[in-house]
Write a protein that holds these residues in place. Structure first.
Motif, PDB file in Angstrom:
ATOM      1  N   TYR A   1       0.832  -1.193   0.000  1.00  0.00           N
ATOM      2  CA  TYR A   1       0.000   0.000   0.000  1.00  0.00           C
ATOM      3  C   TYR A   1       0.877   1.257   0.000  1.00  0.00           C
ATOM      4  CZ  TYR A   1      -3.858  -3.030   1.586  1.00  0.00           C
ATOM      5  OH  TYR A   1      -4.816  -4.014   1.695  1.00  0.00           O
ATOM      6  N   PRO A   2       0.490   2.286  -0.723  1.00  0.00           N
ATOM      7  CA  PRO A   2       1.169   3.585  -0.582  1.00  0.00           C
ATOM      8  C   PRO A   2       1.098   4.019   0.883  1.00  0.00           C
ATOM      9  CG  PRO A   2      -0.274   3.604  -2.489  1.00  0.00           C
ATOM     10  CD  PRO A   2      -0.560   2.333  -1.749  1.00  0.00           C
ATOM     11  N   THR A   3       2.227   4.480   1.385  1.00  0.00           N
ATOM     12  CA  THR A   3       2.312   4.791   2.819  1.00  0.00           C
ATOM     13  C   THR A   3       3.097   6.079   3.035  1.00  0.00           C
ATOM     14  OG1 THR A   3       2.358   2.420   3.287  1.00  0.00           O
ATOM     15  CG2 THR A   3       3.003   3.890   5.082  1.00  0.00           C
ATOM     16  N   VAL A   4       2.666   6.846   4.035  1.00  0.00           N
ATOM     17  CA  VAL A   4       3.433   8.008   4.449  1.00  0.00           C
ATOM     18  C   VAL A   4       3.476   8.012   5.975  1.00  0.00           C
ATOM     19  CG1 VAL A   4       1.486   9.625   4.585  1.00  0.00           C
ATOM     20  CG2 VAL A   4       3.755  10.490   4.066  1.00  0.00           C
ATOM     21  N   GLY A   5       4.587   8.501   6.525  1.00  0.00           N
ATOM     22  CA  GLY A   5       4.728   8.548   7.975  1.00  0.00           C
ATOM     23  C   GLY A   5       5.229   9.898   8.452  1.00  0.00           C
ATOM     24  N   LEU A   6       4.706  10.364   9.582  1.00  0.00           N
ATOM     25  CA  LEU A   6       5.118  11.631  10.209  1.00  0.00           C
ATOM     26  C   LEU A   6       5.479  11.333  11.666  1.00  0.00           C
ATOM     27  CD1 LEU A   6       2.142  13.864   8.924  1.00  0.00           C
ATOM     28  CD2 LEU A   6       4.279  13.347   7.749  1.00  0.00           C
ATOM     29  N   GLN A   7       6.303  12.234  12.294  1.00  0.00           N
ATOM     30  CA  GLN A   7       6.734  11.904  13.652  1.00  0.00           C
ATOM     31  C   GLN A   7       6.822  13.081  14.624  1.00  0.00           C
ATOM     32  OE1 GLN A   7      10.217   9.413  13.792  1.00  0.00           O
ATOM     33  NE2 GLN A   7      10.449   9.621  16.004  1.00  0.00           N
ATOM     34  N   THR A   8       6.880  14.300  14.113  1.00  0.00           N
ATOM     35  CA  THR A   8       7.020  15.413  15.061  1.00  0.00           C
ATOM     36  C   THR A   8       5.955  16.476  14.815  1.00  0.00           C
ATOM     37  OG1 THR A   8       8.611  16.587  13.645  1.00  0.00           O
ATOM     38  CG2 THR A   8       9.506  15.043  15.261  1.00  0.00           C
ATOM     39  N   PRO A   9       5.612  17.242  15.836  1.00  0.00           N
ATOM     40  CA  PRO A   9       4.539  18.236  15.750  1.00  0.00           C
ATOM     41  C   PRO A   9       4.727  19.214  14.597  1.00  0.00           C
ATOM     42  CG  PRO A   9       5.184  17.932  18.027  1.00  0.00           C
ATOM     43  CD  PRO A   9       6.182  17.179  17.214  1.00  0.00           C
ATOM     44  N   GLY A  10       3.614  19.561  13.985  1.00  0.00           N
ATOM     45  CA  GLY A  10       3.612  20.561  12.921  1.00  0.00           C
ATOM     46  C   GLY A  10       3.835  19.996  11.533  1.00  0.00           C
ATOM     47  N   GLU A  11       4.153  18.725  11.417  1.00  0.00           N
ATOM     48  CA  GLU A  11       4.393  18.137  10.089  1.00  0.00           C
ATOM     49  C   GLU A  11       3.062  17.950   9.359  1.00  0.00           C
ATOM     50  OE1 GLU A  11       8.340  15.592  11.488  1.00  0.00           O
ATOM     51  OE2 GLU A  11       6.459  14.555  11.052  1.00  0.00           O
ATOM     52  N   ILE A  12       3.042  18.437   8.105  1.00  0.00           N
ATOM     53  CA  ILE A  12       1.829  18.350   7.281  1.00  0.00           C
ATOM     54  C   ILE A  12       2.243  17.957   5.854  1.00  0.00           C
ATOM     55  CG2 ILE A  12      -0.205  19.552   6.388  1.00  0.00           C
ATOM     56  CD1 ILE A  12       0.119  21.580   8.649  1.00  0.00           C
ATOM     57  N   VAL A  13       1.571  16.959   5.317  1.00  0.00           N
ATOM     58  CA  VAL A  13       1.831  16.571   3.922  1.00  0.00           C
ATOM     59  C   VAL A  13       0.495  16.417   3.194  1.00  0.00           C
ATOM     60  CG1 VAL A  13       3.986  15.382   4.462  1.00  0.00           C
ATOM     61  CG2 VAL A  13       1.842  14.094   4.427  1.00  0.00           C
ATOM     62  N   GLU A  14       0.528  16.667   1.896  1.00  0.00           N
ATOM     63  CA  GLU A  14      -0.665  16.488   1.065  1.00  0.00           C
ATOM     64  C   GLU A  14      -0.317  15.598  -0.119  1.00  0.00           C
ATOM     65  OE1 GLU A  14      -4.005  19.173  -1.341  1.00  0.00           O
ATOM     66  OE2 GLU A  14      -2.745  20.075   0.217  1.00  0.00           O
ATOM     67  N   ALA A  15      -1.131  14.580  -0.339  1.00  0.00           N
ATOM     68  CA  ALA A  15      -0.830  13.583  -1.363  1.00  0.00           C
ATOM     69  C   ALA A  15      -1.509  13.892  -2.692  1.00  0.00           C
ATOM     70  CB  ALA A  15      -1.262  12.206  -0.875  1.00  0.00           C
ATOM     71  N   ASN A  16      -0.909  13.383  -3.748  1.00  0.00           N
ATOM     72  CA  ASN A  16      -1.481  13.465  -5.095  1.00  0.00           C
ATOM     73  C   ASN A  16      -1.414  12.078  -5.715  1.00  0.00           C
ATOM     74  OD1 ASN A  16      -2.294  14.045  -7.683  1.00  0.00           O
ATOM     75  ND2 ASN A  16      -0.453  15.194  -8.244  1.00  0.00           N
ATOM     76  N   PHE A  17      -2.585  11.498  -5.957  1.00  0.00           N
ATOM     77  CA  PHE A  17      -2.655  10.174  -6.577  1.00  0.00           C
ATOM     78  C   PHE A  17      -3.125  10.264  -8.027  1.00  0.00           C
ATOM     79  CE2 PHE A  17      -3.020   9.294  -2.019  1.00  0.00           C
ATOM     80  CZ  PHE A  17      -2.107   8.263  -1.870  1.00  0.00           C
ATOM     81  N   GLY A  18      -2.775  11.341  -8.667  1.00  0.00           N
ATOM     82  CA  GLY A  18      -3.143  11.519 -10.067  1.00  0.00           C
ATOM     83  C   GLY A  18      -4.347  12.409 -10.276  1.00  0.00           C
ATOM     84  N   GLY A  19      -4.922  12.909  -9.202  1.00  0.00           N
ATOM     85  CA  GLY A  19      -6.035  13.840  -9.339  1.00  0.00           C
ATOM     86  C   GLY A  19      -5.599  15.158  -9.943  1.00  0.00           C
ATOM     87  N   GLN A  20      -4.316  15.504  -9.791  1.00  0.00           N
ATOM     88  CA  GLN A  20      -3.714  16.676 -10.403  1.00  0.00           C
ATOM     89  C   GLN A  20      -2.467  16.228 -11.171  1.00  0.00           C
ATOM     90  OE1 GLN A  20      -2.857  19.509  -7.302  1.00  0.00           O
ATOM     91  NE2 GLN A  20      -4.945  19.506  -6.522  1.00  0.00           N
ATOM     92  N   ASN A  21      -1.949  17.102 -12.011  1.00  0.00           N
ATOM     93  CA  ASN A  21      -0.735  16.756 -12.754  1.00  0.00           C
ATOM     94  C   ASN A  21       0.424  16.516 -11.784  1.00  0.00           C
ATOM     95  OD1 ASN A  21      -2.003  17.029 -15.236  1.00  0.00           O
ATOM     96  ND2 ASN A  21      -1.460  19.192 -15.420  1.00  0.00           N
TER      97      ASN A  21
END
Length: 435
Positions: A184-204
């Motif tokens: 499975y596609p996976t992402v991991g975060l560990q410290t406060p304030g970390e923010i990520v946004e994924a793109n699975f092909g919905g945008q270029n």
């Protein structure tokens, strides 16, 4: 071979197509299309992660003090094992306190309190140190670090079983080999304030996935053609000649035979092909009587085939209507056609006779609901029926050896896709029919 390779490369970028379904490259069965990873799963994420923006954005809200405070999220569906290439990206909206962010792949049983790559059956690329991790908490130097504003991608080439990552649109070296399984596609975060946004092909994507996929397809086809089976196999040359003769391309067959020194049998077969082509050509131009006269001389046994004769007379009926000779068409219908239907007691033929008889009901058949019966494609269909009957009379197969080979190739490709062969999902029959 070099000339052929250059031609292949040129044609590839001009003509060949790469099937793209968002983050997935490959011919995907319809039942799988609805199961392509497209967002993070609300039920398969650590409790320390807040999920927003249609389940694409992840924000870390845990204590962030120990390794056990790491938080991972997976997609609802795994990477389709029937695809050729899978790719997704994340944008680091904020690196937070320490930028302990990882991107990668993991199995369904991997702990959600670990960054990707720290546990068995998982792999990942981490932003704080640029290391690559696989099945272990100890990483190895891999690429540059990444932080706020960077876009990082994960690409799994299922054909080759390799995974590499990208940073801001640039591909990094291969990170892992022999990658297989349900991941499975996976992402991991560990410290406060970390923010990520994924793109699975919905945008270029930032990374040029299409160009990469095209190059992979070119490499695959180069390996296939590199075996030179198609270039040096005399049997295939003979099959090509057989196809030309089979289809009645007599002039081309003579030239091909001369230029390739193929087919000592070609003269006798060419004579048969000329006869078949001549009669079928008459049918294609609407000269039914002339075709039947020539058929009586060359293929008298086919003239005894009532089904074939019925098709010819039906087309003659249509041609008489086309020319406005309604009285002759009626006479033909009352005598020969009705007699054939009655003798054969064939419901299908009777139905078709009723269908073409409907042309008589209109003053202008060409502008009537039955005008489709006047379409020239009907002539070609009758010519094909006649050609098949001639081939049967000559004890020849309906399809040439080359046509059978193409059909076998189509079935083979479909079967390979069914058993989820990654390379086959990138190919289509058209890729092998060089124009």
């Amino acid at each position: 071979m070099q000339v052929y390779q250059e031609t292949l490369e040129r044609r590839f970028y001009e003509d060949l197509q790469v099937p793209v379904h968002g983050c997935v490259i490959g011919n995907i069965p319809s039942e799988v299309l609805s199961k392509i990873p497209c967002a993070w799963c609300n039920k398969d994420k650590c409790e320390y992660l807040e999920l927003t923006k249609k389940n694409l954005c992840l924000k870390y809200q845990g204590p962030g003090k120990r390794n056990e405070d790491a938080a991972a999220a997976r997609t609802l569906f795994p990477v389709p094992s029937c695809c050729a290439i899978f790719y997704f990206e994340i944008k680091v909206v904020s690196a937070g306190r320490d930028g302990f962010i990882g991107i990668g792949l993991s199995a369904a049983n991997v702990s959600l309190n670990r960054l990707p790559g720290w546990e068995s059956n998982s792999l990942g690329y981490h932003g704080d140190d640029g290391n690559a991790f696989r099945d272990s908490g100890t990483g190895t130097p891999y690429g540059p670090t990444f932080t706020t504003g960077d876009v990082v991608g994960c690409c799994w080439n299922l054909m080759k079983g390799v995974v590499f990552f990208t940073k801001n649109g640039l591909a990094l070296p291969i990170a892992f080999r022999n990658v297989a399984g349900i991941l499975y596609p996976t992402v991991g975060l560990q410290t406060p304030g970390e923010i990520v946004e994924a793109n699975f092909g919905g945008q270029n994507f930032i990374f040029d996935l299409l160009t990469y996929a095209k190059q992979e397809k070119l490499d695959l086809m180069s390996r296939i053609y590199g075996r030179q089976l198609y270039l040096e196999d005399n049997k295939l040359m003979n099959d090509i000649l057989d196809y030309l003769v089979h289809q009645g391309y007599t002039c081309t067959a003579v030239s091909f035979s001369r230029d390739t020194n193929q087919g000592e049998w070609v003269n006798e077969e060419l004579q048969k092909a000329v006869s078949r082509h001549s009669i079928c050509s008459l049918i294609s131009h609407g000269y039914i009587d002339e075709a039947m006269k020539e058929m009586e001389q060359v293929y008298p046994n086919v003239c005894q085939n009532r089904k074939v004769v019925f098709q010819l007379l039906c087309q003659k009926f249509v041609e008489l209507i086309r020319k406005g000779k309604v009285d002759k068409a009626v006479e033909l219908g009352k005598t020969q056609l009705v007699e054939l239907v009655t003798c054969e007691d064939d419901s299908e033929n009777a139905s078709y006779l009723n269908e073409i008889s409907s042309l008589l009901a209109y003053e202008d058949p060409s502008n009537s609901p039955a005008s489709y019966l006047l379409d020239y494609s009907k002539r070609e269909a009758v010519a094909q029926i006649l050609n098949d009957a001639f081939l049967q009379a000559e004890k020849c197969p309906r399809l040439s050896r080359l046509e059978s080979l193409v059909k076998h190739l189509q079935v083979l490709l479909e079967k390979l896709v069914t058993i989820q062969d990654a390379e086959a999902s990138l190919l289509s029959l058209q890729d092998f029919l060089i124009r």
